[in-house]
Design an enzyme around this catalytic site. Structure first.
Site, PDB file in Angstrom:
ATOM      1  CB  THR A  48      -0.915   0.013   1.251  1.00 33.61           C
ATOM      2  OG1 THR A  48      -1.725  -1.169   1.215  1.00 33.61           O
ATOM      3  CG2 THR A  48      -1.799   1.241   1.282  1.00 33.61           C
ATOM      4  CE  LYS A  58       1.941  11.798   2.029  1.00 34.97           C
ATOM      5  NZ  LYS A  58       1.162  10.723   2.634  1.00 34.97           N
ATOM      6  N   GLY A 121      -1.908 -15.969  -1.345  1.00 36.76           N
ATOM      7  CA  GLY A 121      -1.446 -16.952  -0.372  1.00 36.76           C
ATOM      8  C   GLY A 121      -2.510 -17.228   0.665  1.00 36.76           C
ATOM      9  N   GLY A 182     -14.199  12.069   7.581  1.00 38.96           N
ATOM     10  CA  GLY A 182     -13.031  11.709   8.389  1.00 38.96           C
ATOM     11  C   GLY A 182     -11.910  12.707   8.190  1.00 38.96           C
ATOM     12  N   GLY A 184      -8.792  12.449   9.623  1.00 42.55           N
ATOM     13  CA  GLY A 184      -7.496  11.891   9.991  1.00 42.55           C
ATOM     14  C   GLY A 184      -6.494  12.248   8.899  1.00 42.55           C
ATOM     15  CD  GLU A 205     -12.968  13.624  12.846  1.00 39.79           C
ATOM     16  OE1 GLU A 205     -12.349  13.169  11.875  1.00 39.79           O
ATOM     17  OE2 GLU A 205     -13.287  12.931  13.837  1.00 39.79           O
ATOM     18  N   GLY A 269     -10.719   5.423   8.364  1.00 39.15           N
ATOM     19  CA  GLY A 269      -9.759   4.462   8.909  1.00 39.15           C
ATOM     20  C   GLY A 269      -9.538   3.276   7.985  1.00 39.15           C
ATOM     21  CB  ALA A 317       5.055   3.099   5.688  1.00 40.04           C
ATOM     22  CG  HIS A 440      20.145  32.626  11.412  1.00 38.75           C
ATOM     23  ND1 HIS A 440      18.839  32.808  11.788  1.00 38.75           N
ATOM     24  CD2 HIS A 440      20.525  33.767  10.769  1.00 38.75           C
ATOM     25  CE1 HIS A 440      18.441  34.007  11.410  1.00 38.75           C
ATOM     26  NE2 HIS A 440      19.432  34.615  10.787  1.00 38.75           N
TER      27      HIS A 440
HETATM   28  P1  NAI Z   1      -7.808   7.793  10.808  1.00 36.33           P
HETATM   29  O1  NAI Z   1      -8.230   6.773  11.785  1.00 36.33           O
HETATM   30  O2  NAI Z   1      -6.523   8.497  10.946  1.00 36.33           O
HETATM   31  O3  NAI Z   1      -8.933   8.950  10.744  1.00 36.33           O
HETATM   32  C1  NAI Z   1     -10.293   8.654  10.542  1.00 36.33           C
HETATM   33  C2  NAI Z   1     -11.127   9.809  11.057  1.00 36.33           C
HETATM   34  O4  NAI Z   1     -12.481   9.550  10.739  1.00 36.33           O
HETATM   35  C3  NAI Z   1     -11.037   9.989  12.570  1.00 36.33           C
HETATM   36  O5  NAI Z   1     -10.688  11.318  12.861  1.00 36.33           O
HETATM   37  C4  NAI Z   1     -12.441   9.642  13.041  1.00 36.33           C
HETATM   38  O6  NAI Z   1     -12.852  10.385  14.168  1.00 36.33           O
HETATM   39  C5  NAI Z   1     -13.290   9.982  11.812  1.00 36.33           C
HETATM   40  N1  NAI Z   1     -14.564   9.261  11.761  1.00 36.33           N
HETATM   41  C6  NAI Z   1     -14.776   7.951  11.988  1.00 36.33           C
HETATM   42  N2  NAI Z   1     -16.082   7.668  11.857  1.00 36.33           N
HETATM   43  C7  NAI Z   1     -16.706   8.821  11.517  1.00 36.33           C
HETATM   44  C8  NAI Z   1     -18.068   9.178  11.244  1.00 36.33           C
HETATM   45  N3  NAI Z   1     -19.043   8.287  11.293  1.00 36.33           N
HETATM   46  N4  NAI Z   1     -18.337  10.460  10.913  1.00 36.33           N
HETATM   47  C9  NAI Z   1     -17.334  11.383  10.856  1.00 36.33           C
HETATM   48  N5  NAI Z   1     -16.058  11.100  11.121  1.00 36.33           N
HETATM   49  C10 NAI Z   1     -15.741   9.830  11.447  1.00 36.33           C
HETATM   50  O7  NAI Z   1      -7.958   7.083   9.398  1.00 36.33           O
HETATM   51  P2  NAI Z   1      -7.524   7.516   7.915  1.00 36.33           P
HETATM   52  O8  NAI Z   1      -7.296   8.969   7.805  1.00 36.33           O
HETATM   53  O9  NAI Z   1      -8.549   6.887   7.049  1.00 36.33           O
HETATM   54  O10 NAI Z   1      -6.135   6.784   7.732  1.00 36.33           O
HETATM   55  C11 NAI Z   1      -6.035   5.361   7.891  1.00 36.33           C
HETATM   56  C12 NAI Z   1      -4.699   4.995   8.491  1.00 36.33           C
HETATM   57  O11 NAI Z   1      -3.660   5.261   7.586  1.00 36.33           O
HETATM   58  C13 NAI Z   1      -4.406   5.773   9.764  1.00 36.33           C
HETATM   59  O12 NAI Z   1      -3.849   4.932  10.734  1.00 36.33           O
HETATM   60  C14 NAI Z   1      -3.436   6.802   9.300  1.00 36.33           C
HETATM   61  O13 NAI Z   1      -2.566   7.234  10.340  1.00 36.33           O
HETATM   62  C15 NAI Z   1      -2.683   6.074   8.201  1.00 36.33           C
HETATM   63  N6  NAI Z   1      -2.180   7.067   7.258  1.00 36.33           N
HETATM   64  C16 NAI Z   1      -1.080   7.756   7.606  1.00 36.33           C
HETATM   65  C17 NAI Z   1      -0.614   8.751   6.788  1.00 36.33           C
HETATM   66  C18 NAI Z   1       0.574   9.533   7.227  1.00 36.33           C
HETATM   67  O14 NAI Z   1       1.277   9.086   8.121  1.00 36.33           O
HETATM   68  N7  NAI Z   1       0.837  10.682   6.649  1.00 36.33           N
HETATM   69  C19 NAI Z   1      -1.260   9.093   5.515  1.00 36.33           C
HETATM   70  C20 NAI Z   1      -2.434   8.338   5.281  1.00 36.33           C
HETATM   71  C21 NAI Z   1      -2.858   7.349   6.129  1.00 36.33           C
END
Ligand code: NAI
Length: 463
Positions: A48, A58, A121, A182, A184, A205, A269, A317, A440
């Protein structure tokens, strides 16, 4: 290799199911340590992160930054106009980045003599995986099948108007408007990209803030920046339903509010990929679909370990890389020290970026710390003014003790978090960091300034 199971002479030392960040990191490190490795992968080595996650998003975010800079070029005395976003061109740049990295990774895997078996697998016993009509045996099996986008009960992702992050990465056009469920990392990163490309964006959110797991002051700074950028936010909002219309979707929230948009991105999520691939039948212990492991990534079955997004640790990752190296070293008998998850930096690459390491103020208080903190506003930082970025660096320390957490918001602060990682992981005192002379003019001076202030000797700030 530490293993107790009887194995045939054909068995490899380490059989890995899934060649994403966690699986391939384990494979590369194990091979380096002289362990024989076979990886089974149904799609592409890199998983992924490389193909549908970190890297392509990115690239989109970087293209988005160029669009923003073109739009804002007059602020710097440069006359340029943004004639439009050519998504075919953007996608071709993004795909080239991925393909170059993919080739490099394939080269590494080959040079370490790791066999990759292509196909679906299935775990068939504590030491075997079936791929088509081939049974592969390993003295040790590592489950590394990762995660996939989740949805809500009753909310169907049709991959047309109601989409997930993989669909979002494949779009061949800039949508006129998007509603995003969401806030996140995924929600905020796509909101950022699409807004820079000219779309009307609304984030929905459930919790009171965007990036809700971050320090509250970081979330508020992002909200301020998003508002300024014209990104709509429905915070503390409950999603009720989505209906297709002639031109897109109507999203209804509890309380009667509706949002019309061309597309609806569901970013609530990611869930583990653990069903239908033999884990249940072989008796691997799981909870809510996540494979249960101890601190050394061992499952309840002595020959089987698991890591990455499949287990309930941070879905990042780089955590997968760390866990992969750990498992490989453990199997090779190196007795590696346990992983410290508080010490893992987290970055959301929206504009502005959010980066953090260590614990938040709320977590520190929950753990019984008496804390002190300092927030250095990037308005006082020369390089941030040159780049015209707003944001802040906040440092939290135990009273008369070490730094516990560093929280940053601003353009490219992801590149600053590694210094903060060393500070928190070495449990440095603010006064010790204040002794370090920062270059600086750089944004890293903001890290130094916050520590100077905490040590009672602010330079470019008021105490
Ligand atoms: P996430 O778990 O980070 O965020 C999901 C958001 O959806 C949360 O804020 C939650 O409160 C909200 N939510 C859940 N149900 C809801 C509802 N019914 N109505 C409104 N809001 C609701 O999940 P996300 O953003 O989908 O990412 C998945 C995973 O991938 C995470 O663990 C994330 O950290 C990771 N990821 C990391 C990245 C990075 O490090 N830059 C980039 C993309 C993903």
């Amino acid at each position: 290799m530490a293993s107790t199971s009887p194995a045939s002479p054909d068995a490899v030392d380490l059989l890995i199911l899934g060649a994403g960040s966690g699986g391939y990191a384990a494979a590369l490190r194990a091979a380096e340590l002289g362990v024989s490795v076979v990886m089974v992968e149904r799609d592409k080595v890199g998983g992924t992160c490389l193909h549908y996650g970190c890297i392509p998003t990115k690239a989109l975010l970087h293209a988005a930054e160029i669009a923003d800079q073109t739009r804002e070029s007059e602020n710097f005395g440069i006359k340029a106009t943004l004639d439009g976003i050519d998504m075919a061109g953007v996608n071709s740049y993004k795909d080239k980045v991925v393909s170059r990295l993919y080739k490099g990774l394939q080269g590494l895997v080959k040079s370490r003599q790791i066999e990759v078996v292509a196909g679906d697998g299935r775990l068939t016993s504590p030491t075997t995986v079936q791929v088509g009509d081939r049974t592969i045996e390993g003295r040790h099996v590592l489950l590394a099948t990762g995660s996939q986008p989740m949805s809500l009960p009753g909310l169907e992702i049709d991959h047309d108007r109601v989409i997930d992050s993989s669909d979002a990465l494949r779009l061949d056009r800039v949508p006129a408007s998007v509603a995003i469920l969401g806030a996140g990392a995924i929600g905020c990163e796509f909101a950022s990209v699409w807004r820079s490309f000219g779309a009307e964006v609304t984030i929905i959110e459930a919790l009171p803030h965007v990036v809700p797991l971050e320090e509250e002051s970081s979330s508020k700074l992002v909200e301020r920046a998003f508002r300024k950028r014209g990104i709509g936010m429905e915070l503390g909002a409950r999603f009720e339903s989505v209906k297709s219309t002639d031109s897109g979707v109507t999203v209804s929230l509890e309380g009667g509010k509706t949002i019309e948009a061309e597309l609806f991105l569901v970013a609530v999520g990611r869930g583990p990929v653990s069903a239908g691939i033999g884990y249940d039948e072989v008796g691997v212990a799981m909870e809510r679909g996540f494979v249960t492991v101890d601190a050394e990534m061992r499952t309840n079955i002595p020959t089987i370990s698991a890591l990455g997004d499949l287990i309930p640790t941070l879905q990042l990752a780089h955590v997968g890389f760390g866990e992969g190296i750990f498992v490989a070293e453990r199997l090779a008998g190196l007795n590696p020290p346990p992983l410290d998850y508080d010490g893992v930096p987290r970055v959301t690459y929206s504009e502005p970026e959010v980066a953090s390491v260590g614990i938040t103020s709320a977590q520190a208080r929950d753990r019984g710390y008496d804390i002190v903190d300092n927030t250095y506003d990037l308005a006082g930082n020369g390089k941030s003014q040159i780049l015209q970025t707003a944001g802040a660096v906040k440092v939290i320390a135990a009273k008369d003790g070490p730094v516990l957490g560093v929280h940053m918001v601003g353009s490219r602060v992801g590149e600053l978090i590694a210094e903060a990682q060393l500070i928190t992981n070495w449990e440095a005192l603010p006064a010790e960091v204040a002794q370090l002379i920062h270059p600086h003019p750089t944004m890293s001076e903001a890290v130094g300034e916050a520590h100077l202030a905490l040590a009672g000797k602010p330079l470019h700030s008021h105490s």
